[in-house]
Every structure is written in structure tokens, then in C-alpha cells.
Design a protein around this motif. Structure first.
Motif, PDB file in Angstrom:
ATOM      1  N   CYS A 183       0.705  10.628  -5.050  1.00  0.00           N
ATOM      2  CA  CYS A 183       0.724   9.944  -3.761  1.00  0.00           C
ATOM      3  C   CYS A 183      -0.568   9.179  -3.517  1.00  0.00           C
ATOM      4  O   CYS A 183      -0.561   8.008  -3.135  1.00  0.00           O
ATOM      5  CB  CYS A 183       0.961  10.951  -2.638  1.00  0.00           C
ATOM      6  N   GLU A 184      -1.685   9.825  -3.771  1.00  0.00           N
ATOM      7  CA  GLU A 184      -2.990   9.196  -3.558  1.00  0.00           C
ATOM      8  C   GLU A 184      -3.185   8.009  -4.483  1.00  0.00           C
ATOM      9  O   GLU A 184      -3.658   6.940  -4.060  1.00  0.00           O
ATOM     10  CB  GLU A 184      -4.093  10.229  -3.774  1.00  0.00           C
ATOM     11  N   GLU A 185      -2.823   8.168  -5.743  1.00  0.00           N
ATOM     12  CA  GLU A 185      -3.018   7.079  -6.707  1.00  0.00           C
ATOM     13  C   GLU A 185      -2.071   5.917  -6.440  1.00  0.00           C
ATOM     14  O   GLU A 185      -2.429   4.752  -6.636  1.00  0.00           O
ATOM     15  CB  GLU A 185      -2.837   7.609  -8.132  1.00  0.00           C
ATOM     16  N   LEU A 186      -0.864   6.222  -5.994  1.00  0.00           N
ATOM     17  CA  LEU A 186       0.097   5.173  -5.670  1.00  0.00           C
ATOM     18  C   LEU A 186      -0.436   4.281  -4.557  1.00  0.00           C
ATOM     19  O   LEU A 186      -0.455   3.047  -4.675  1.00  0.00           O
ATOM     20  CB  LEU A 186       1.432   5.799  -5.239  1.00  0.00           C
ATOM     21  N   ILE A 187      -0.899   4.897  -3.479  1.00  0.00           N
ATOM     22  CA  ILE A 187      -1.396   4.123  -2.332  1.00  0.00           C
ATOM     23  C   ILE A 187      -2.682   3.395  -2.690  1.00  0.00           C
ATOM     24  O   ILE A 187      -2.881   2.234  -2.306  1.00  0.00           O
ATOM     25  CB  ILE A 187      -1.598   5.051  -1.119  1.00  0.00           C
ATOM     26  N   GLU A 188      -3.551   4.051  -3.449  1.00  0.00           N
ATOM     27  CA  GLU A 188      -4.801   3.407  -3.869  1.00  0.00           C
ATOM     28  C   GLU A 188      -4.520   2.155  -4.693  1.00  0.00           C
ATOM     29  O   GLU A 188      -5.159   1.119  -4.510  1.00  0.00           O
ATOM     30  CB  GLU A 188      -5.647   4.387  -4.679  1.00  0.00           C
ATOM     31  N   THR A 189      -3.555   2.232  -5.599  1.00  0.00           N
ATOM     32  CA  THR A 189      -3.227   1.092  -6.449  1.00  0.00           C
ATOM     33  C   THR A 189      -2.563  -0.027  -5.646  1.00  0.00           C
ATOM     34  O   THR A 189      -2.778  -1.209  -5.935  1.00  0.00           O
ATOM     35  CB  THR A 189      -2.290   1.532  -7.591  1.00  0.00           C
ATOM     36  N   LEU A 190      -1.782   0.350  -4.644  1.00  0.00           N
ATOM     37  CA  LEU A 190      -1.102  -0.649  -3.821  1.00  0.00           C
ATOM     38  C   LEU A 190      -2.018  -1.283  -2.782  1.00  0.00           C
ATOM     39  O   LEU A 190      -1.679  -2.320  -2.205  1.00  0.00           O
ATOM     40  CB  LEU A 190       0.085  -0.012  -3.102  1.00  0.00           C
ATOM     41  N   ALA A 191      -3.170  -0.681  -2.537  1.00  0.00           N
ATOM     42  CA  ALA A 191      -4.049  -1.119  -1.451  1.00  0.00           C
ATOM     43  C   ALA A 191      -4.349  -2.618  -1.441  1.00  0.00           C
ATOM     44  O   ALA A 191      -4.349  -3.233  -0.368  1.00  0.00           O
ATOM     45  CB  ALA A 191      -5.348  -0.314  -1.470  1.00  0.00           C
ATOM     46  N   THR A 241      -4.480   8.971   3.070  1.00  0.00           N
ATOM     47  CA  THR A 241      -4.866   8.058   1.994  1.00  0.00           C
ATOM     48  C   THR A 241      -4.819   6.609   2.467  1.00  0.00           C
ATOM     49  O   THR A 241      -5.673   5.795   2.114  1.00  0.00           O
ATOM     50  CB  THR A 241      -3.958   8.241   0.762  1.00  0.00           C
ATOM     51  N   ALA A 242      -3.826   6.288   3.284  1.00  0.00           N
ATOM     52  CA  ALA A 242      -3.748   4.937   3.848  1.00  0.00           C
ATOM     53  C   ALA A 242      -4.969   4.651   4.712  1.00  0.00           C
ATOM     54  O   ALA A 242      -5.575   3.574   4.621  1.00  0.00           O
ATOM     55  CB  ALA A 242      -2.463   4.793   4.664  1.00  0.00           C
ATOM     56  N   ILE A 243      -5.353   5.617   5.548  1.00  0.00           N
ATOM     57  CA  ILE A 243      -6.535   5.461   6.397  1.00  0.00           C
ATOM     58  C   ILE A 243      -7.787   5.277   5.535  1.00  0.00           C
ATOM     59  O   ILE A 243      -8.644   4.430   5.825  1.00  0.00           O
ATOM     60  CB  ILE A 243      -6.691   6.681   7.324  1.00  0.00           C
ATOM     61  N   LYS A 244      -7.893   6.063   4.471  1.00  0.00           N
ATOM     62  CA  LYS A 244      -9.035   5.974   3.565  1.00  0.00           C
ATOM     63  C   LYS A 244      -9.196   4.578   2.998  1.00  0.00           C
ATOM     64  O   LYS A 244     -10.325   4.072   2.839  1.00  0.00           O
ATOM     65  CB  LYS A 244      -8.869   6.988   2.423  1.00  0.00           C
ATOM     66  N   HIS A 245      -8.070   3.923   2.708  1.00  0.00           N
ATOM     67  CA  HIS A 245      -8.115   2.582   2.117  1.00  0.00           C
ATOM     68  C   HIS A 245      -7.895   1.481   3.158  1.00  0.00           C
ATOM     69  O   HIS A 245      -7.596   0.342   2.814  1.00  0.00           O
ATOM     70  CB  HIS A 245      -7.085   2.477   0.997  1.00  0.00           C
ATOM     71  N   ARG A 246      -8.059   1.862   4.421  1.00  0.00           N
ATOM     72  CA  ARG A 246      -8.003   0.927   5.541  1.00  0.00           C
ATOM     73  C   ARG A 246      -6.681   0.178   5.611  1.00  0.00           C
ATOM     74  O   ARG A 246      -6.626  -1.012   5.939  1.00  0.00           O
ATOM     75  CB  ARG A 246      -9.172  -0.065   5.468  1.00  0.00           C
ATOM     76  N   LEU A 247      -5.631   0.886   5.318  1.00  0.00           N
ATOM     77  CA  LEU A 247      -4.285   0.331   5.433  1.00  0.00           C
ATOM     78  C   LEU A 247      -3.678   0.775   6.757  1.00  0.00           C
ATOM     79  O   LEU A 247      -3.967   1.865   7.250  1.00  0.00           O
ATOM     80  CB  LEU A 247      -3.395   0.813   4.282  1.00  0.00           C
ATOM     81  N   GLN A 248      -2.836  -0.064   7.306  1.00  0.00           N
ATOM     82  CA  GLN A 248      -2.120   0.322   8.510  1.00  0.00           C
ATOM     83  C   GLN A 248      -1.105   1.412   8.143  1.00  0.00           C
ATOM     84  O   GLN A 248      -0.440   1.333   7.115  1.00  0.00           O
ATOM     85  CB  GLN A 248      -1.387  -0.888   9.097  1.00  0.00           C
TER      86      GLN A 248
END
Length: 367
Positions: free
Chosen positions: A133-141, A162-169
Motif C-alpha cells: 500500500c505504501e509503495e503503491l501510493i509513493e510511486t503514484l505520487a 501515506t497520502a498525507i505523507k506525500h501531500r496527496l489529497q
């Protein structure tokens, strides 16, 4: 007047046997929510799909009183609300037959012109599921998607954090009103989530948390997004229900495969085996299947690096595209003598390095 319309819709929502679909049908036939409440019962019964059972409780004065109380709560607490046939209501949710006639929200949600992805899974997530999950969102960021989930334990909260960590909505869909948070342990994440995203629900302030509400919550999770990803699920559970709802809305469903003897992979493996979900092994799979591309305003997120280091397969693909120009993934795989699934992953890595760029029609070319 918008307040009168909202009050009428809230009144209709209190009628025991009237669901969102039936309310919309009544309004289509009669003209407005206000007119439905004043129309003769004999005329309403002439409408296809509307029987005595559905509207027998329609004119109960307690419904109006309950609606007025909820409207007072909305106004006193500055609750945002979106009505299904008006501007501001989530576009993808408009196309769901049972989408809420009134949707309540908090925070700073902006779904306009965005790629939206729902991520769900077990509350008892393993280290394997959490890492994926973390790697998926990080790669999509770099693509800047909006991440939607249910704000529950396990996969849900990992996706939000993880979304918050990568500043994603990120958007949390709740199975209760906006006057409470469940689980209470997640209250500490509310401010962060509302800062860049927020919460959606169609439950009222008077609706206590109840597991039977999950089905209603799950339809919003599935309806908001282009696709739903299931990361770990037992052979039964809410995640599988969300996947089924997403499929019924003609949305793409992805499932992360696991070992055949893992209890928490049985649901995902079943979805893949029965062809009710695409197998998801990396972000590249999802990007390829959804034909997601970087918007022009997002291009600076991936800058071409000078003297970038390329792996062997990356060099092979780069040289092919540099010589032959733009080409589709399948042809690249064939000409470079590489498996298609591997090429999809390699192309994503190359895109992130800024050496190639995707084009409409699932084409790729040297950047």
C-alpha cells in the motif's frame, strides 16, 4: 430556494422504505422534492416502481421535524452539503443509480479534474499488505491522484496516512455522521486529513455508528473513483463488497495477489481467479490499465535528470524508442524481447526518471 430543497430531500430521506434511487425516480416524475411531498398519493402510486409500501409513511409529520433538526445541525456546524443534481456534487457519483441525494462533507475536498483511486482492504493488514500500500501510493505520487478509503483500521488508515505523507489529497468516507469519529483512535488524523482533503458521508448526526452502515459507506467509496484497489482480504468481508459495488458501477477493480495459503489473500486471489479484478503487482499495472498520464501542470513533478543512470532493460527500451519513435507497450515488449508485465514496470520507472513520457493511446516516446 436551496434550503427548501434541502429540507424536502432530508424529509424524504426519513421515509423508511424510500431509498436514494426511489427518491430520484419520484422527483423525475413529479418535478421536485417539494412537489413530491405535496403530490396526491394516488398519483404517486401510478409511478413505475413506487408501491404502497414505499410511500405509506410519506406524510408522517415527524419526518419534517427530524429534517428541520438536522438542518439546524448543518447550519450551526457549518457542514458542507452537495445535492445530487447540482454543481459541486462529485461527478462520478452522479452516474451511480443509488448515489446519495444529499452528501455531507468537511475539509477542503476538490475532486475537479483529478485522478481518483479508492484503496480498501482488511483491518488486520500484514506487513506485506502495508508495504504494498505504501509503495503503491509513493510511486503514484507524481501523478497526483486523490486517495479515497474508509478511515478504518488496517489498509484504510495506512492509505490515508501515506497520502498525507506525500501531500496527496485524501478522502475518508464515514459510516456515521460528521459529529463523531470512529474509530476514536483515528481522531488524531482528522485535522491532517481535512487540511488537504476531508470526509464524505450521507449519514446524519443522529445516526449512531453501526456495522450495518458499512454497505452505505462502501457505495460512496466505490462510486467516487475511477478504480478500486483491494489490498488483502479474507474470503469474506467489506472489501469484497466494495469491489462488487465498484464492478456494478462499471469501474475497474484491482486486487493484489498473495500466497494461496494466506487467509488474508483468499479474497484477492478469488477476485483475480474469477476475473472480477485485474491482478495488481505494481503501480505500473494500474497506470497502464487506466491509461493515466501526467497532466501538463504535473509535468514538473518528474524532471528529466542529466546523466541519469539506466538499468540494462531501461537502456534497451530507451534505445528502441530513440531509434523508432513513439510506440505502444505491446510492441515495445515484443521488439525488446521482454515480458509485457515487466515492460510496464520498467516504463514507469523510466517515466519517473524523466527519460520517457506517455502519450494518448497508451503510446510512449523519449522525453
Amino acid at each position: 430556494m436551496i434550503i427548501e430543497k434541502l429540507l424536502a430531500l432530508l424529509t424524504l430521506k426519513k421515509v423508511a422504505n424510500l431509498g436514494d434511487n426511489s427518491i430520484k425516480r419520484l422527483i423525475r416524475e413529479v418535478g421536485s422534492a417539494e412537489e413530491v411531498l405535496t403530490e396526491k398519493t394516488s398519483n404517486l402510486l401510478k409511478i413505475d416502481g413506487i408501491g404502497t409500501v414505499k410511500i405509506k409513511d410519506l406524510h408522517n409529520p415527524q419526518h419534517r421535524k427530524a429534517a428541520e433538526n438536522e438542518l439546524k445541525f448543518i447550519e450551526e456546524n457549518n457542514i458542507n452539503y452537495q445535492i445530487y443534481d447540482q454543481e459541486g456534487y462529485p461527478e462520478k457519483l452522479k452516474h451511480c443509480i443509488d448515489g446519495p441525494v444529499v452528501l455531507f462533507s468537511s475539509g477542503n475536498i476538490n475532486l475537479q479534474h483529478k485522478k481518483i483511486l479508492s484503496i480498501v482492504g482488511t483491518r488486520k493488514v500484514t506487513s506485506y499488505g502495508a508495504k504494498f500500500c505504501e509503495e503503491l501510493i509513493e510511486t503514484l505520487a507524481p501523478i497526483n491522484p486523490i486517495i479515497v478509503s474508509g478511515f478504518a483500521y488496517g489498509v484504510d488508515i495506512i492509505a490515508h496516512k501515506t497520502a498525507i505523507k506525500h501531500r496527496l489529497q485524501t478522502v475518508g468516507c464515514l459510516a456515521h455522521g460528521l459529529n463523531q469519529i470512529y474509530p476514536k483512535a483515528h481522531k488524531k488524523y482528522v485535522a491532517q486529513l481535512e487540511e488537504n482533503g476531508g470526509f464524505f458521508t450521507d449519514f446524519w448526526s443522529t445516526d449512531a455508528f453501526d456495522r450495518k452502515n458499512f454497505l452505505g459507506r462502501n457505495r460512496i467509496i466505490a462510486g467516487l473513483s475511477e478504480a478500486t484497489v483491494v489490498i488483502e482480504s479474507a474470503d469474506k468481508g467489506g472489501s469484497l463488497v466494495t469491489a462488487e459495488i465498484a464492478s456494478s458501477y462499471n469501474r475497474d477493480v484491482f486486487a493484489v495477489p498473495g500466497r494461496v495459503d494466506d487467509a488474508l489473500s483468499k479474497g484477492c486471489n478469488m477476485l483475480i481467479k474469477t476475473q472480477r479484478a485485474h491482478m495488481l503487482t505494481s503501480a505500473a499495472d494500474l497506470i497502464y490499465m487506466l491509461n493515466w498520464e501526467l497532466d501538463e501542470k504535473e509535468q514538473p513533478a518528474i524532471q528529466k535528470q542529466l546523466f541519469v543512470e539506466l538499468e540494462q532493460d531501461e537502456k534497451k527500451i530507451f534505445n528502441f524508442l530513440n531509434k523508432n519513435g513513439k510506440e505502444i507497450l505491446d510492441v515495445i515488449a515484443l521488439q525488446c524481447d521482454l515480458p509485457t508485465f515487466k515492460v510496464a514496470s520498467v516504463l514507469l520507472n523510466m517515466e519517473l526518471k524523466g527519460v520517457i513520457k506517455p502519450l494518448p493511446g497508451k503510446l510512449f516516446e523519449v522525453a
